[in-house]
Design a protein around this motif. Structure first.
Motif, PDB file in Angstrom:
ATOM      1  N   ALA A  43       0.839  -1.203   0.000  1.00 20.83           N
ATOM      2  CA  ALA A  43       0.000   0.000   0.000  1.00 20.83           C
ATOM      3  C   ALA A  43       0.873   1.252   0.000  1.00 20.83           C
ATOM      4  O   ALA A  43       0.660   2.195  -0.773  1.00 20.83           O
ATOM      5  CB  ALA A  43      -0.907   0.004   1.226  1.00 20.83           C
ATOM      6  N   TYR A  44       1.874   1.266   0.865  1.00 21.84           N
ATOM      7  CA  TYR A  44       2.831   2.380   1.018  1.00 21.84           C
ATOM      8  C   TYR A  44       3.452   2.753  -0.332  1.00 21.84           C
ATOM      9  O   TYR A  44       3.679   3.916  -0.634  1.00 21.84           O
ATOM     10  CB  TYR A  44       3.882   1.909   2.015  1.00 21.84           C
ATOM     11  CG  TYR A  44       5.049   2.821   2.285  1.00 21.84           C
ATOM     12  CD1 TYR A  44       4.901   3.963   3.070  1.00 21.84           C
ATOM     13  CD2 TYR A  44       6.337   2.499   1.813  1.00 21.84           C
ATOM     14  CE1 TYR A  44       5.994   4.760   3.367  1.00 21.84           C
ATOM     15  CE2 TYR A  44       7.426   3.295   2.111  1.00 21.84           C
ATOM     16  CZ  TYR A  44       7.257   4.429   2.880  1.00 21.84           C
ATOM     17  OH  TYR A  44       8.341   5.206   3.178  1.00 21.84           O
ATOM     18  N   HIS A  45       3.685   1.730  -1.142  1.00 22.32           N
ATOM     19  CA  HIS A  45       4.261   1.989  -2.468  1.00 22.32           C
ATOM     20  C   HIS A  45       3.211   2.422  -3.491  1.00 22.32           C
ATOM     21  O   HIS A  45       3.525   2.635  -4.658  1.00 22.32           O
ATOM     22  CB  HIS A  45       4.987   0.731  -2.980  1.00 22.32           C
ATOM     23  CG  HIS A  45       6.225   0.424  -2.198  1.00 22.32           C
ATOM     24  ND1 HIS A  45       6.450  -0.777  -1.586  1.00 22.32           N
ATOM     25  CD2 HIS A  45       7.287   1.212  -1.894  1.00 22.32           C
ATOM     26  CE1 HIS A  45       7.616  -0.725  -0.956  1.00 22.32           C
ATOM     27  NE2 HIS A  45       8.141   0.461  -1.125  1.00 22.32           N
ATOM     28  N   GLY A  46       1.958   2.506  -3.049  1.00 23.42           N
ATOM     29  CA  GLY A  46       0.889   2.968  -3.935  1.00 23.42           C
ATOM     30  C   GLY A  46       0.375   1.899  -4.880  1.00 23.42           C
ATOM     31  O   GLY A  46      -0.238   2.201  -5.903  1.00 23.42           O
ATOM     32  N   HIS A  47       0.604   0.620  -4.529  1.00 22.22           N
ATOM     33  CA  HIS A  47       0.244  -0.467  -5.442  1.00 22.22           C
ATOM     34  C   HIS A  47      -1.017  -1.225  -5.036  1.00 22.22           C
ATOM     35  O   HIS A  47      -1.250  -2.323  -5.516  1.00 22.22           O
ATOM     36  CB  HIS A  47       1.387  -1.489  -5.542  1.00 22.22           C
ATOM     37  CG  HIS A  47       2.652  -0.935  -6.102  1.00 22.22           C
ATOM     38  ND1 HIS A  47       2.661   0.000  -7.108  1.00 22.22           N
ATOM     39  CD2 HIS A  47       3.952  -1.170  -5.804  1.00 22.22           C
ATOM     40  CE1 HIS A  47       3.917   0.312  -7.397  1.00 22.22           C
ATOM     41  NE2 HIS A  47       4.712  -0.379  -6.612  1.00 22.22           N
ATOM     42  N   ASP A  48      -1.778  -0.705  -4.083  1.00 20.94           N
ATOM     43  CA  ASP A  48      -2.896  -1.487  -3.570  1.00 20.94           C
ATOM     44  C   ASP A  48      -4.210  -0.705  -3.739  1.00 20.94           C
ATOM     45  O   ASP A  48      -4.417   0.322  -3.100  1.00 20.94           O
ATOM     46  CB  ASP A  48      -2.654  -1.803  -2.089  1.00 20.94           C
ATOM     47  CG  ASP A  48      -3.622  -2.840  -1.566  1.00 20.94           C
ATOM     48  OD1 ASP A  48      -4.720  -2.991  -2.150  1.00 20.94           O
ATOM     49  OD2 ASP A  48      -3.291  -3.494  -0.569  1.00 20.94           O
ATOM     50  N   ASN A  49      -5.062  -1.203  -4.635  1.00 20.26           N
ATOM     51  CA  ASN A  49      -6.299  -0.443  -4.889  1.00 20.26           C
ATOM     52  C   ASN A  49      -7.375  -0.664  -3.822  1.00 20.26           C
ATOM     53  O   ASN A  49      -8.478  -0.122  -3.930  1.00 20.26           O
ATOM     54  CB  ASN A  49      -6.836  -0.731  -6.298  1.00 20.26           C
ATOM     55  CG  ASN A  49      -7.071  -2.217  -6.526  1.00 20.26           C
ATOM     56  OD1 ASN A  49      -7.122  -3.004  -5.565  1.00 20.26           O
ATOM     57  ND2 ASN A  49      -7.207  -2.610  -7.778  1.00 20.26           N
ATOM     58  N   ARG A  50      -7.055  -1.470  -2.804  1.00 17.93           N
ATOM     59  CA  ARG A  50      -7.986  -1.598  -1.679  1.00 17.93           C
ATOM     60  C   ARG A  50      -7.573  -0.714  -0.506  1.00 17.93           C
ATOM     61  O   ARG A  50      -8.253  -0.611   0.497  1.00 17.93           O
ATOM     62  CB  ARG A  50      -8.057  -3.058  -1.211  1.00 17.93           C
ATOM     63  CG  ARG A  50      -8.562  -4.009  -2.274  1.00 17.93           C
ATOM     64  CD  ARG A  50      -8.388  -5.439  -1.839  1.00 17.93           C
ATOM     65  NE  ARG A  50      -6.981  -5.741  -1.549  1.00 17.93           N
ATOM     66  CZ  ARG A  50      -6.560  -6.909  -1.061  1.00 17.93           C
ATOM     67  NH1 ARG A  50      -7.429  -7.859  -0.799  1.00 17.93           N
ATOM     68  NH2 ARG A  50      -5.284  -7.118  -0.818  1.00 17.93           N
ATOM     69  N   ARG A  51      -6.385  -0.113  -0.624  1.00 17.58           N
ATOM     70  CA  ARG A  51      -5.869   0.740   0.452  1.00 17.58           C
ATOM     71  C   ARG A  51      -5.485   2.088  -0.148  1.00 17.58           C
ATOM     72  O   ARG A  51      -4.383   2.279  -0.638  1.00 17.58           O
ATOM     73  CB  ARG A  51      -4.657   0.084   1.110  1.00 17.58           C
ATOM     74  CG  ARG A  51      -4.968  -1.226   1.852  1.00 17.58           C
ATOM     75  CD  ARG A  51      -3.688  -1.896   2.314  1.00 17.58           C
ATOM     76  NE  ARG A  51      -3.890  -2.986   3.258  1.00 17.58           N
ATOM     77  CZ  ARG A  51      -3.870  -4.283   2.938  1.00 17.58           C
ATOM     78  NH1 ARG A  51      -3.699  -4.645   1.685  1.00 17.58           N
ATOM     79  NH2 ARG A  51      -4.041  -5.207   3.862  1.00 17.58           N
ATOM     80  N   ILE A  52      -6.451   3.002  -0.113  1.00 16.26           N
ATOM     81  CA  ILE A  52      -6.286   4.307  -0.760  1.00 16.26           C
ATOM     82  C   ILE A  52      -6.110   5.382   0.324  1.00 16.26           C
ATOM     83  O   ILE A  52      -6.917   5.460   1.248  1.00 16.26           O
ATOM     84  CB  ILE A  52      -7.550   4.644  -1.615  1.00 16.26           C
ATOM     85  CG1 ILE A  52      -7.858   3.511  -2.609  1.00 16.26           C
ATOM     86  CG2 ILE A  52      -7.401   5.986  -2.331  1.00 16.26           C
ATOM     87  CD1 ILE A  52      -6.826   3.257  -3.680  1.00 16.26           C
ATOM     88  N   PRO A  53      -5.077   6.236   0.217  1.00 14.32           N
ATOM     89  CA  PRO A  53      -4.880   7.269   1.236  1.00 14.32           C
ATOM     90  C   PRO A  53      -5.982   8.334   1.174  1.00 14.32           C
ATOM     91  O   PRO A  53      -6.523   8.560   0.094  1.00 14.32           O
ATOM     92  CB  PRO A  53      -3.517   7.867   0.877  1.00 14.32           C
ATOM     93  CG  PRO A  53      -3.276   7.501  -0.561  1.00 14.32           C
ATOM     94  CD  PRO A  53      -4.053   6.243  -0.824  1.00 14.32           C
ATOM     95  N   PRO A  54      -6.331   8.996   2.292  1.00 16.01           N
ATOM     96  CA  PRO A  54      -5.760   8.800   3.630  1.00 16.01           C
ATOM     97  C   PRO A  54      -6.368   7.574   4.324  1.00 16.01           C
ATOM     98  O   PRO A  54      -7.567   7.346   4.224  1.00 16.01           O
ATOM     99  CB  PRO A  54      -6.169  10.077   4.368  1.00 16.01           C
ATOM    100  CG  PRO A  54      -7.439  10.501   3.704  1.00 16.01           C
ATOM    101  CD  PRO A  54      -7.345  10.064   2.272  1.00 16.01           C
ATOM    102  N   LEU A  55      -5.504   6.830   5.009  1.00 12.01           N
ATOM    103  CA  LEU A  55      -5.947   5.603   5.656  1.00 12.01           C
ATOM    104  C   LEU A  55      -4.977   5.224   6.768  1.00 12.01           C
ATOM    105  O   LEU A  55      -3.765   5.401   6.621  1.00 12.01           O
ATOM    106  CB  LEU A  55      -5.989   4.472   4.600  1.00 12.01           C
ATOM    107  CG  LEU A  55      -6.257   3.049   5.090  1.00 12.01           C
ATOM    108  CD1 LEU A  55      -7.695   2.917   5.591  1.00 12.01           C
ATOM    109  CD2 LEU A  55      -6.000   2.033   3.977  1.00 12.01           C
TER     110      LEU A  55
END
Ligand SMILES: [Zn+2]
Ligand SMILES: [Zn+2]
Length: 334
Positions: A43-55
């Motif tokens: 997620a931190y690397h921006g590769h997870d479409n289920r974990r979108i910032p802010p989170l």
């Protein structure tokens, strides 16, 4: 409350956030410890479409119930929240529930995670902290359940017993080390090889695990040799290593999620009847079994875990990202 918030790619800020609200059938946990998982890094690397910032990320959590039933009870959380009514849930395959969601995700449903002072969770996901497990170590239950589930999926398919089989584990991250520890200490597997490119990490894992450690390019990784191979990395190159080193009739357990596709030797898979098993998470029963394993100290001392304060969470993520972290697991203490 204070929380470590993922605000943008490779950006985490420790700041003030709203406290979670108490919902029906749920409790609020005052978090004590929260582990950083490979999926949080994803997620931190921006590769997870289920974990979108802010989170608020984080799903490997232990703490004390502060609101709800059993206030004051020390607990560890099963972060996999499922519907409880579908056919998968009813047949003890909760991890395949189409409505499943994990703490620290916000798509399709929002569930703020455990890198915070407080987190809310359904009561059915709360387990009492086992007596012999330290609160700060307890978040390891979650990745340990992932590893147990993977090892036992393989065990069920093997034509020989695990203790008599030759096992290869690719990757000495938390899941790789935990698979190795379960194979060696719980399943009494005598011939284990672990492959890891990072020298320090390989050395560190071999302190706790009775296995041969090799670099990925080693000439000593024999072809057509292993009864069972665990790919805990999931890169094209590690899958190729898995298929090269597996014996005819052998089993590849694929756990890693790093690279979703790429070349693979389907010819060998077909001609040599290789069984390829994808695995994800764990069932509720696996989670309970894991708590027992940890309570009985079956996988040995958990001295390979490193700790940081939640406040320093951003630098812990950076350390992992930069490959400077030797330990396969960092747990943040709140
Ligand atoms: Zn995890
Ligand atoms: Zn379900």
């Amino acid at each position: 409350m204070h929380a470590l918030v993922y605000t943008d790619t490779k950006k985490l800020i420790y700041r003030e956030e709203k406290n979670p609200k108490l919902l029906n059938g749920e409790s609020i946990i005052k978090v004590s410890a929260s582990g950083i998982c490979g999926s949080d890094m994803h997620a931190y690397h921006g590769h997870d479409n289920r974990r979108i910032p802010p989170l608020i990320l984080g799903h490997e959590v232990s703490g004390v119930i502060s609101k709800g039933k059993d206030i004051g009870k020390k607990v560890v959380l099963n972060p996999l929240i499922t519907c409880g009514t579908c056919n998968y849930c009813k047949k003890e395959k909760e991890h395949l529930c189409p409505k499943r969601i994990i703490l620290g995700m916000n798509r399709p449903i929002e569930r703020q995670g455990g890198f915070a002072e407080y987190v809310s969770i359904p009561d059915k996901n709360i387990y009492e902290l086992p007596k012999n497990l330290k609160m700060q170590e307890a978040p390891i239950a979650e990745p340990c359940a992932v590893a147990l589930h993977a090892v036992e999926l393989g065990e069920n398919e093997l034509s020989l017993q695990l203790k008599d089989s030759k096992a290869l584990v690719i990757g000495a991250g938390a899941i790789g080390l935990l698979c190795g520890l379960i194979l060696s200490k719980v399943k009494k597997c005598k011939e284990i090889v672990i492959i890891e490119p990072n020298d320090n990490r390989l050395k560190e894992s071999l302190k706790y695990l009775d296995a041969d450690g090799l670099k990925p390019n080693s000439k000593n990784i024999h072809r057509d040799h292993f009864d069972i191979v665990f790919d805990t990395v999931g890169l094209e190159v590690t899958r190729q290593q898995a298929i090269q080193s597996i014996k005819p009739g052998g089993i590849i357990i694929h756990i890693g999620l790093t690279q979703p596709s790429g070349n693979f030797d389907f010819r060998k898979t077909t001609l040599q009847e290789i069984t390829f098993i994808g695995t994800y998470c764990y069932t509720n029963r696996d989670f309970e079994k894991t708590l027992n394993i940890l309570n009985n100290k079956e996988i040995g001392a958990l001295e390979w875990i490193e700790y940081r304060n939640l406040k320093e969470g951003a630098s812990a993520f950076k350390e992992i990202h930069d490959g400077k972290c030797t330990s396969p697991k960092i747990i943040l203490l709140i």
